[in-house]
Structures are given as structure tokens and as C-alpha cells.
Design a protein around this motif. Structure first.
Motif, PDB file in Angstrom:
ATOM      1  N   LEU A  32       0.778  -1.303   0.160  1.00  0.00           N
ATOM      2  CA  LEU A  32       0.116  -0.042   0.011  1.00  0.00           C
ATOM      3  C   LEU A  32       0.791   1.191   0.009  1.00  0.00           C
ATOM      4  CD1 LEU A  32      -2.603  -1.144   2.583  1.00  0.00           C
ATOM      5  CD2 LEU A  32      -2.815  -1.366   0.369  1.00  0.00           C
ATOM      6  N   HIS A  33       0.395   2.374  -0.646  1.00  0.00           N
ATOM      7  CA  HIS A  33       1.175   3.383  -0.617  1.00  0.00           C
ATOM      8  C   HIS A  33       0.961   4.034   0.750  1.00  0.00           C
ATOM      9  CE1 HIS A  33       2.306   7.531  -1.759  1.00  0.00           C
ATOM     10  NE2 HIS A  33       2.632   7.447  -2.890  1.00  0.00           N
ATOM     11  N   THR A  36      -1.419   7.453   0.413  1.00  0.00           N
ATOM     12  CA  THR A  36      -2.964   7.224  -0.064  1.00  0.00           C
ATOM     13  C   THR A  36      -3.548   6.010   0.565  1.00  0.00           C
ATOM     14  OG1 THR A  36      -2.137   5.993  -1.961  1.00  0.00           O
ATOM     15  CG2 THR A  36      -2.414   8.321  -2.217  1.00  0.00           C
ATOM     16  N   GLU A  38      -3.411   3.012  -0.860  1.00  0.00           N
ATOM     17  CA  GLU A  38      -4.158   2.330  -1.899  1.00  0.00           C
ATOM     18  C   GLU A  38      -3.052   1.408  -2.345  1.00  0.00           C
ATOM     19  OE1 GLU A  38      -7.160   2.529  -3.119  1.00  0.00           O
ATOM     20  OE2 GLU A  38      -7.401   3.930  -1.826  1.00  0.00           O
ATOM     21  N   THR A  40      -0.062  -0.273  -4.462  1.00  0.00           N
ATOM     22  CA  THR A  40       1.002   0.498  -5.177  1.00  0.00           C
ATOM     23  C   THR A  40       2.015  -0.445  -5.718  1.00  0.00           C
ATOM     24  OG1 THR A  40       2.631   2.190  -5.020  1.00  0.00           O
ATOM     25  CG2 THR A  40       2.259   0.931  -3.145  1.00  0.00           C
ATOM     26  N   ARG A  41       2.782   0.049  -6.693  1.00  0.00           N
ATOM     27  CA  ARG A  41       4.044  -0.683  -7.201  1.00  0.00           C
ATOM     28  C   ARG A  41       5.127  -0.110  -6.418  1.00  0.00           C
ATOM     29  NH1 ARG A  41       2.872  -4.521 -11.013  1.00  0.00           N
ATOM     30  NH2 ARG A  41       5.029  -4.459 -11.747  1.00  0.00           N
ATOM     31  N   PRO A  43       7.795   2.269  -5.246  1.00  0.00           N
ATOM     32  CA  PRO A  43       8.083   3.799  -5.568  1.00  0.00           C
ATOM     33  C   PRO A  43       8.906   4.087  -6.756  1.00  0.00           C
ATOM     34  CG  PRO A  43       8.338   3.172  -3.020  1.00  0.00           C
ATOM     35  CD  PRO A  43       8.218   1.876  -3.771  1.00  0.00           C
ATOM     36  N   ASP A  52      11.029  -3.736 -10.175  1.00  0.00           N
ATOM     37  CA  ASP A  52       9.636  -3.408  -9.790  1.00  0.00           C
ATOM     38  C   ASP A  52       8.911  -4.807 -10.518  1.00  0.00           C
ATOM     39  OD1 ASP A  52       7.315  -2.145  -8.749  1.00  0.00           O
ATOM     40  OD2 ASP A  52       6.760  -1.742 -11.058  1.00  0.00           O
ATOM     41  N   PRO A 315       6.646   1.833   1.318  1.00  0.00           N
ATOM     42  CA  PRO A 315       5.319   1.146   1.381  1.00  0.00           C
ATOM     43  C   PRO A 315       4.744   0.681   2.567  1.00  0.00           C
ATOM     44  CG  PRO A 315       6.442   0.637  -0.664  1.00  0.00           C
ATOM     45  CD  PRO A 315       7.598   1.523   0.361  1.00  0.00           C
TER      46      PRO A 315
END
Lengths: 450, 450
Positions: A32-33, A36, A38, A40-41, A43, A52, A315
Motif C-alpha cells: 500500500l502507498h 494514499t 491504496e 501500489t508498485r 516507489p 519493480d 510502502p
């Protein structure tokens, strides 16, 4: 009689890394970011595209590029050694094999991923890598990896270690890295700490913040992490694949695999290649993760969402954690002082596929000295934790009469850690109880995730 | 393409040591008794019978006992590595191979003889070995050797190193040795020094006197020496025999073999097995002994009779010497600070079979850093001397266009010697000119032999 060392030829170095993600019975929770919250990949200003992709890949195998293989060949394949003399000292019917990564120029498994990370960053045109290091094990591996691909390497080294362990700093500099005691005047985060506390001796959390800021504020620079993330564990799977082949050569298969866990990459590198067997054939294979009583993420922490780093910049991951603000007691196994654990290991632990044990520092060094006096090698403090549990399991076999096969992950030698042996031999080594109150305070700082 | 590492199986470890004595074109001069100056065997209260027999044996091969072989197998065969990355950095047509002994648990070749000496002492019923050590390389090897054969090990460690290099002391203690800073109150010779100079920081000469006295005054105790004597060189010939087999596997034969010499055992171990070829086939093989400018026995000393030790208690040997009372400048390569040289090497040098070069400390470390940055391994300061000359020869090949094959004796890693790298990288490393006047004074103290 079986050989003492089970060797492979260069042609038998695995040609690909093994990716466990597609084999997991349930998918791994997302990253998760940090803001946010949410999914995420990794950074993007910090990690190159290739890493990544590897982080989330669903391919079971990922080819090892020739350029990386050429460097692996300097020390790989590493030996698998039958611990005849230790078995005899324990008078156990168990067979103990140790996979020894200490023959690498940096003295540990860390080079397996350092070389790979340097390669992919170079390939994507970056000029410079920034990272943090505590006692210096990871920093020295990345220093060598960068040198071999003509990348600059910037290491923020926790200040207290910078002055207490000068040899690790010199090793990094010998390979051409620039090493800065952290907190430093070179970053905003470093200056902020120093303005509040000019005498700060630093911490891994502060050093991470400096390295991340360095990478984020230099276009030519990326950030590099030595454990925890999926792609780091992936690169370490050369170790377990080799061990599996080596055991096959003597018609052996482990009943127990044992290794230490800090961020998790050393031990995952050894046991992940055995996971498909365990899942498909329901083999009676025990995989024992060993952690210190002073920092027992798996055995004492809740399985929840937490930041990967102390500063809350990385993350948020689902893991067994003692809280990202928890600062573990100063055990000598610096590599095991991480508040969380690799998400892959946490997931496997939650699913009951691996188990965990926590051990105290003094019995760990008692086992390490026995190992050195029988097998010759003084283990680093981190894998000494695994040695302790391997010995316990071998002694249990003596009780039960079972001829179990034990595979021990011996990730590195202790040549840079002899101060710890000195304290143990002099009776000055401290044990630390589980710091329950500190953990409870840290767990109050967990991020809120719906 | 040839492999990077040329490996042997355990079955290919040599089953015997190679004894050069019967192959010498002229016999070796005798040892002389330090008092009577008559030909003598090894001093009987100090060395066990088996080692004395080996010292003078005329058998070309001496079988390696199974008990020793079982321990060699923990780290032998050691790798022979093609230095592809160094060759590329030098842009040389030469092929450079290094035989690497740093994979042993003590980090150097010294274990090859330590294990053997411990075995023979144990077999003849002795309970305890006494020895001296400077920086600790030899002491730690003997500590491990003794532990593996359940012998007590007593190490007199030069006091200044005892306090400056605590890690080596801890390594010895980890293997169970008792380490005493020398001069000590435990021997007459130690007490005599301390009564004159309570602050004495010690010297290798004093430490030898203490160890010899310890052995001479305890019935259950023998003395052990880590270089110089024939039987010590003999035990090291496993290294060169392996290297020869490894080169054969890639159809290579050296044009040049290069190694450092202090007492001579490391390099003799590598090149002695090539001597029969050189003598019988008149092969154009150059064998280059590298010594420090600060202690250049072969290149500057006379070939004459001198005591093997500083105190004049050891036998008198015919050798190239700077005088047994000469105290070399404090270069970091502690293992090369010996006033004389192994009689076998001196004899071969006198006969023109081997050659010698002396080099300065700063260019040595320049080469060592280049080696670390290309091949990964930071060499110990001693073999770094050989690295320097191997690089010089490879660059000469670049000039001449010759594709010579160079075999480099890399006797150990520099993990315990990083202070020297630190000084070099910081521009603080000193070179020492040949101390001519000190040598002339020392040469005035040579024993008179008819």
C-alpha cells in the motif's frame, strides 16, 4: 562414505531465480502507498523498472543475465558441507548439512542480490546507488556490486557503527564506496536530526531516511534495499536451488530446514526452492525460521499493516511486526534487528507452511562456539541463531533415535563480529528479555488501514 | 570459454605431500646445533619424532594420514580462479590464475601445516603445544589445529598486537587456545625482559623465547613453528599439487609462478611441486619470490650461517639473512618480517632455480586495491606483495604482446588487516627504505661457524 563438501561445477549454478509468487496457495497481500494507502508498485523514483517487475512477477522462473552470472562465478557455487564433526560431538543420528555463503568476497549471501541490483540499475542508465547500512554487511556487499558495474555507491552508515566497526567501513571504501556516518549534514533529514541532537549516534531508521532522500533528490541515483522485498528474496534463491541439487547428489532430502530471519532474504533464499515440493507432495518438511528473543516479529508480533521503514516513507506491507517505531535491544546480530519481516515469509507463516522459534543470545553463542570448535568456521551472529536451533533439533533426534536430515543456512562468517565472541567467552554477553512494553508502545503507532 | 573457478573434487586432493629434498641437484646444507655448531637434528625436546623424520626425509612423497585428510576436506581443495576481470582491467594478453587459500576457516594457508603438526604431536602422546604469534595468523591456525585433535594450545602473542589486534586473539580463544601477551610473567625469559623494561611491547623474538622455554620446561608440551623448516614447507605442498592439477584441467602450464616470502612456507607450498618439471625438462618456468623492501633477505642479505631465531636458541641454518638481531620496520605484512628465509628457498635461489624481487608497501597496496576492485577479494598484506609483481608481469606481457600464463599464490584474505587498507586509502601509508645500517649492525652479530 559421503564426501565432506558436496560441490557443484560452474555449469550447475542455477540459470534462473525461482519466483514463489505464482506457487503460493493464496496471493500475497498488496503493497500500500504510505500516503494514499491504496495498492501500489514499488516507489518509481527509487527503484528501476526491472526490479519493480520482478517484485510482482507471476513467472515461476526469471533468467539470470549472463553479466550477473559472470560475477556469481567468482564464488558460486558455494559449498554444502556435511557437519560430520558436529554430529559426532553431539552424538546424534541426525545428518546435518550446512550451506555456506561465507566464501563470497564480502563474507555473506548479501552479494547475490547486490550484484543483481547493481546490474539492473546500470542497465537502465542510472549512475549511482544510495543505501543505508547498520553494521556494514549490506553496505559492503552493495559496494562491491556497484564497483563491478561501474556505479557510484553511497552508503549512509549508522554513526555508532561507523566509529565502532571501522573495518566494515574500510572494506566498503576499498571497493570504492563513499561512506557517510548518519545522521549527516548531507541531507535535510540528517540536518533535522542533528539540529535537535548534535550528538545523535544514529539509527537504521534515520539512515534509511537519508538514503531514500538522497535517491529521491538526485536524478542519476536510485535506492537499494538489502532484504524484505520480493525481488531481494528472489535473487537469493540461487542458494536454495544449489543446496537442493547438492543434496540430490548424495540422495538426501531435508526433513528440517533451519535459518535465521531478520528481513528474511537469507533464509527465504534457502527454503523457497523447497516450497513447491512441500505444497505438491505434502512432504513432511519442517521449515524453521529462527529469530532473536529481543526482536521476535513472527513469534510475538501481530499480522497487520505496517510501514516497512521507521520513518513511514516506504510502502505499507502486511506483515508480522513489532511496530515500525520499535527500536530493538542492541544484540550483536545487527541483521536481525528489524521490526517487521519479509511479506513472503509472513504470508507462509500465516498459512502454516513455515514455523518460527525465538532464541536468546547466550545459548546462540554457546552453539556458535561449539560450531567453530567442531567445523572450524565461527558463524556470524545472525546465522549462529540458526546453528542453535539446528543443534537443538539434532539433540532431539538423539533422544528419539530418528535419523533426520537437517539443512542449515549458514549465511556468513563472523570475522567482523569477534567482539561478540569475546563478550560471550568472557561471560559479559547480555541476554535481553522480550521488550513487551516497548513493543506495545510501538504497536500504538501502526498506520490505520481500512 | 574456460571456467572462472577451476575446481577439483574431494577425491582429487593430493594424497601425499611432495618432498623436494631428494630432487635437489645438490644436497641442502645441514642444520647446526646452536651451541656446538655441529650438524644436528631438530631439537628433540621441542619437536616430535615424526616431524624430525620429515625434516630430513629422502622420500619423494609422504602419505597424508587419513585423520589429517578428514580435516583438510573441510575447506580443500581450494579454488584456482582465472582472474578474467583483472586481466581485462590491465588489458593484458597474459592469463592470470590465482590459487586462493583464504577459504580456510582461519583465512590462510597456515592451517595446512597446523593440522598436520597437531596430529603428529597428538599421536606421540603430547598434550599441549606452545607457539608464538605476531599479528595472529599462525597462532589462530594452530589454535584450530589443536582443537581438532584435543590438544591444549598456548600462544605467546606479541604484546603490542595482543592489544592492537584483539580480533585475532578472540579467534584463537574461540577455538579454545590460551593466549598470553608477551613478554609475560609466565616464563623466565618473559620475567627477565619485564624486570628490565616493565613497559616492553614485546617482539616476535621474545615471544619465540617464551614459547620455546614453555615447551622445554613442560614434559607434556612441544613447540610448533609455522614456517621456515622443511617439514612445514612439506605440508604446504598440497597447495601447489592442487594448482598443478587444476591448470592441467584447462590445458595450462605456468610461465611464471609468483608468491610472497616471509619464512617461505606459503610460496614454497605452491612452487615446489613444479620444481621436478623445471629441473628435468629445463622448462622455461620463472619462479619469482617477492619480499618487502623493508626486509629483503634474498635480494640484499648474504648467504651465510645464522640463527633461525632472534634469541639464538634455534638451530643455525645456512640462509640469506639480514642478521638474527635485525628488527624490520613495522610494515603491515607482519608475516614477511623475518630476518632469514626457509633453507630450501635459499638453496634454490643460490642455485639460480628461483629468482627474487623486493617491492615497496605503497605500490603493493595500490595493486591490492585494484585486485579487490576487480576480483572482489581484498588480499592480505603479505600476498598483496605477490599481486603487485603478478600485475607488473602482466603489464610486461601487454608491452611485449606475449600470452604468458601467470600463477599467483594468494595465501589469504585481508579481513583482519583492513587498517592497512585504511592507511593506504587515506594516503597515510609509509614506505620504508632498505634499512642498510641496521642490517649492517645485525650482520656483525652473526654466529661464527668454521
Amino acid at each position: 562414505m559421503e564426501p565432506t563438501k558436496i560441490l557443484l561445477s560452474e555449469q550447475e549454478i542455477p540459470t534462473c531465480w525461482y519466483n514463489v509468487l505464482p506457487d503460493l496457495p493464496e496471493p500475497l497481500p498488496p503493497l500500500l502507498h504510505p500516503q494514499t494507502k491504496e495498492p501500489t508498485r514499488l516507489p518509481p523514483p527509487l527503484f528501476p523498472r526491472a526490479l519493480d517487475e520482478q517484485e510482482f512477477s507471476q513467472e515461476r522462473t526469471i533468467d539470470i543475465p549472463d553479466e550477473i552470472m559472470a560475477i556469481y562465478k567468482l564464488w558460486r557455487p558455494t559449498p554444502l558441507i556435511r557437519a560430520y564433526r558436529l554430529e559426532k560431538a553431539l552424538d546424534t543420528p541426525a545428518r546435518i548439512y550446512y550451506k555456506y555463503e561465507g566464501v563470497s568476497p564480502a563474507g555473506s549471501h548479501k552479494l547475490n542480490t547486490a550484484v543483481a541490483q547493481a546490474y539492473y540499475n546500470k542497465k537502465e542508465g542510472y549512475k549511482r546507488l544510495a543505501t543505508e547500512t547498520g553494521a556494514g554487511q549490506w553496505g559492503s556487499a552493495l559496494a562491491m556490486g556497484c564497483r563491478f558495474f561501474d556505479l557510484e555507491c553511497k552508503v549512509y552508515m549508522v554513526k555508532v557503527s561507523y566509529y565502532q566497526k571501522p573495518y566494515r567501513r574500510v572494506l566498503m571504501e576499498t571497493w570504492g564506496a563513499s561512506v557517510t556516518p548518519s545522521p549527516s549534514q548531507e541531507t535535510q533529514s540528517g540536518r533535522a536530526i542533528l539540529s535537535q541532537d548534535p550528538e545523535s549516534s544514529g539509527s537504521l531508521g534515520i539512515a534509511i531516511s537519508e538514503a531514500v532522500e538522497d535517491a529521491a533528490t538526485h536524478d542519476d541515483t536510485m535506492y537499494s534495499l538489502g532484504s524484505v522485498l520480493n525481488h531481494v528474496l528472489l535473487h537469493q534463491t540461487v542458494v536454495g536451488q544449489e543446496a537442493k541439487k547438492q543434496l540430490e547428489k548424495v540422495d538426501a532430502y531435508p526433513d528440517i530446514i533451519v535459518g535465521c530471519i531478520g528481513g528474511g532474504s537469507n533464509f527465504a533464499g534457502v527454503f523457497l526452492p523447497f516450497i513447491p515440493d512441500k505444497l505438491s507432495t505434502k512432504r513432511d518438511l519442517r521449515i524453521i525460521c529462527v529469530e532473536p528473543e529481543a526482536c521476535p516479529s513472527l513469534t510475538k508480533g501481530p499480522y497487520t499493516w505496517d510501514y516497512g521503514d521507521v520513518a513511514g516513507l516506504a510502502p505499507i506491507v502486511k506483515m508480522y511486526t513489532l511496530g515500525h517505531t520499535f527500536v530493538p535491544p542492541k544484540i550483536h546480530a545487527g541483521g536481525l534487528r528489524y521490526h517487521g519481516m519479509a511479506p513472503i515469509i509472513c504470508h507462509l507463516y500465516k498459512l502454516g507452511i513455515v514455523e518460527a522459534k525465538a532464541v536468546h543470545q547466550n545459548p546462540v553463542f554457546e552453539s556458535a562456539v561449539l560450531f567453530a570448535r567442531t567445523e572450524g568456521i565461527p558463524p556470524a551472529p545472525e546465522p549462529a541463531h540458526a546453528v542453535k536451533v539446528a543443534i537443538d533439533e539434532a539433540l532431539a533426534c538423539k533422544e528419539s533415535g530418528e535419523k533426520k536430515t537437517i539443512l542449515l543456512a549458514l549465511s556468513g562468517h563472523g570475522h567482523f563480529d569477534l567482539q561478540a565472541y569475546d563478550e560471550y567467552l568472557a561471560g559479559r554477553l547480555e541476554d535481553y528479555e522480550y521488550p513487551r512494553e516497548m513493543v506495545e508502545r510501538a504497536l500504538a503507532d501502526l498506520p490505520r488501514v481500512e
